[in-house]
Every structure is written in structure tokens, then in C-alpha cells.
Design a protein around this motif. Structure first.
Motif, PDB file in Angstrom:
ATOM      1  N   THR A  15       5.144  13.314   8.559  1.00  0.00           N
ATOM      2  CA  THR A  15       4.663  12.614   7.363  1.00  0.00           C
ATOM      3  C   THR A  15       4.818  11.108   7.524  1.00  0.00           C
ATOM      4  O   THR A  15       3.907  10.346   7.191  1.00  0.00           O
ATOM      5  CB  THR A  15       5.427  13.104   6.112  1.00  0.00           C
ATOM      6  N   CYS A  16       5.953  10.663   8.060  1.00  0.00           N
ATOM      7  CA  CYS A  16       6.170   9.232   8.292  1.00  0.00           C
ATOM      8  C   CYS A  16       5.124   8.682   9.265  1.00  0.00           C
ATOM      9  O   CYS A  16       4.551   7.616   9.031  1.00  0.00           O
ATOM     10  CB  CYS A  16       7.570   8.982   8.842  1.00  0.00           C
ATOM     11  N   LEU A  17       4.895   9.402  10.328  1.00  0.00           N
ATOM     12  CA  LEU A  17       3.907   8.966  11.310  1.00  0.00           C
ATOM     13  C   LEU A  17       2.540   8.854  10.657  1.00  0.00           C
ATOM     14  O   LEU A  17       1.827   7.866  10.852  1.00  0.00           O
ATOM     15  CB  LEU A  17       3.866   9.935  12.490  1.00  0.00           C
ATOM     16  N   GLN A  18       2.174   9.820   9.840  1.00  0.00           N
ATOM     17  CA  GLN A  18       0.884   9.791   9.152  1.00  0.00           C
ATOM     18  C   GLN A  18       0.796   8.617   8.184  1.00  0.00           C
ATOM     19  O   GLN A  18      -0.250   7.982   8.064  1.00  0.00           O
ATOM     20  CB  GLN A  18       0.638  11.108   8.423  1.00  0.00           C
ATOM     21  N   ALA A  22      -2.075   5.918   8.728  1.00  0.00           N
ATOM     22  CA  ALA A  22      -3.075   5.756   7.672  1.00  0.00           C
ATOM     23  C   ALA A  22      -2.889   4.453   6.900  1.00  0.00           C
ATOM     24  O   ALA A  22      -3.719   4.093   6.081  1.00  0.00           O
ATOM     25  CB  ALA A  22      -3.001   6.938   6.711  1.00  0.00           C
ATOM     26  N   GLN A  23      -1.793   3.772   7.161  1.00  0.00           N
ATOM     27  CA  GLN A  23      -1.444   2.512   6.497  1.00  0.00           C
ATOM     28  C   GLN A  23      -1.426   2.674   4.976  1.00  0.00           C
ATOM     29  O   GLN A  23      -1.948   1.845   4.237  1.00  0.00           O
ATOM     30  CB  GLN A  23      -2.380   1.390   6.931  1.00  0.00           C
ATOM     31  N   THR A  24      -0.808   3.775   4.533  1.00  0.00           N
ATOM     32  CA  THR A  24      -0.691   4.046   3.099  1.00  0.00           C
ATOM     33  C   THR A  24       0.672   3.578   2.582  1.00  0.00           C
ATOM     34  O   THR A  24       1.398   4.323   1.949  1.00  0.00           O
ATOM     35  CB  THR A  24      -0.883   5.549   2.807  1.00  0.00           C
ATOM     36  N   TYR A  25       1.014   2.364   2.874  1.00  0.00           N
ATOM     37  CA  TYR A  25       2.271   1.756   2.478  1.00  0.00           C
ATOM     38  C   TYR A  25       1.981   0.285   2.220  1.00  0.00           C
ATOM     39  O   TYR A  25       0.899  -0.212   2.517  1.00  0.00           O
ATOM     40  CB  TYR A  25       3.319   1.891   3.599  1.00  0.00           C
ATOM     41  N   ASN A  26       2.945  -0.399   1.690  1.00  0.00           N
ATOM     42  CA  ASN A  26       2.803  -1.821   1.439  1.00  0.00           C
ATOM     43  C   ASN A  26       3.342  -2.569   2.666  1.00  0.00           C
ATOM     44  O   ASN A  26       4.559  -2.637   2.864  1.00  0.00           O
ATOM     45  CB  ASN A  26       3.566  -2.212   0.165  1.00  0.00           C
TER      46      ASN A  26
END
Length: 74
Positions: A15-18, A22-26
Motif C-alpha cells: 500500500t505504501c509503495l502504491q 500514484a503520488q496520492t500524498y502531499n
């Protein structure tokens, strides 16, 4: 938590890798952390750091999370 994947289950590591891929973080949060600590390690192995001129430097790594983190635009 994603910066210490050895403490995570295999599913959580994936999940962390994804998240990073996917750059779904700030990215600003990671950038702020990097400016505070100057070095981000993954499982006690150096991954990225800021040199004295605030230029991003990377360490050679076989860790998928680290490799993905090294591609983030800071």
C-alpha cells in the motif's frame, strides 16, 4: 509509517509503495520533513538527503519504496 516498512505487514508495504507511485500524498509534507531532518532513511538505510545547498541527493538502493521516493519532485 511508510518510511519504516520493516515494521509493516507485506500488504501495508505494498500500500505504501502504491501511495508513492500514484503520488496520492502531499509532497509538501515529505519536503517539509526532509528540510527538517535533511536525511530520509528507509529501514535504517539512507535513501535521500539534502546537501548543504538544499540540492536533493540520492543513495543507491534496491528498496522499491526508496526508489519511488527518489523520483518525487521536491
Amino acid at each position: 509509517m511508510c518510511l519504516s516498512p520493516k515494521y509493516l505487514s507485506p500488504k501495508s508495504r505494498q500500500t505504501c509503495l502504491q501511495l508513492f507511485q500514484a503520488q496520492t500524498y502531499n509532497a509538501q509534507d515529505i519536503q517539509e520533513q526532509l528540510h527538517l531532518v535533511r536525511l530520509i532513511s528507509i529501514d535504517d538505510a539512507p535513501c535521500v538527503y539534502l546537501d548543504p545547498k538544499d540540492k536533493l541527493q540520492v543513495f543507491k538502493s534496491n528498496n522499491a519504496i526508496c526508489q519511488t521516493l527518489q523520483k518525487i519532485e521536491f
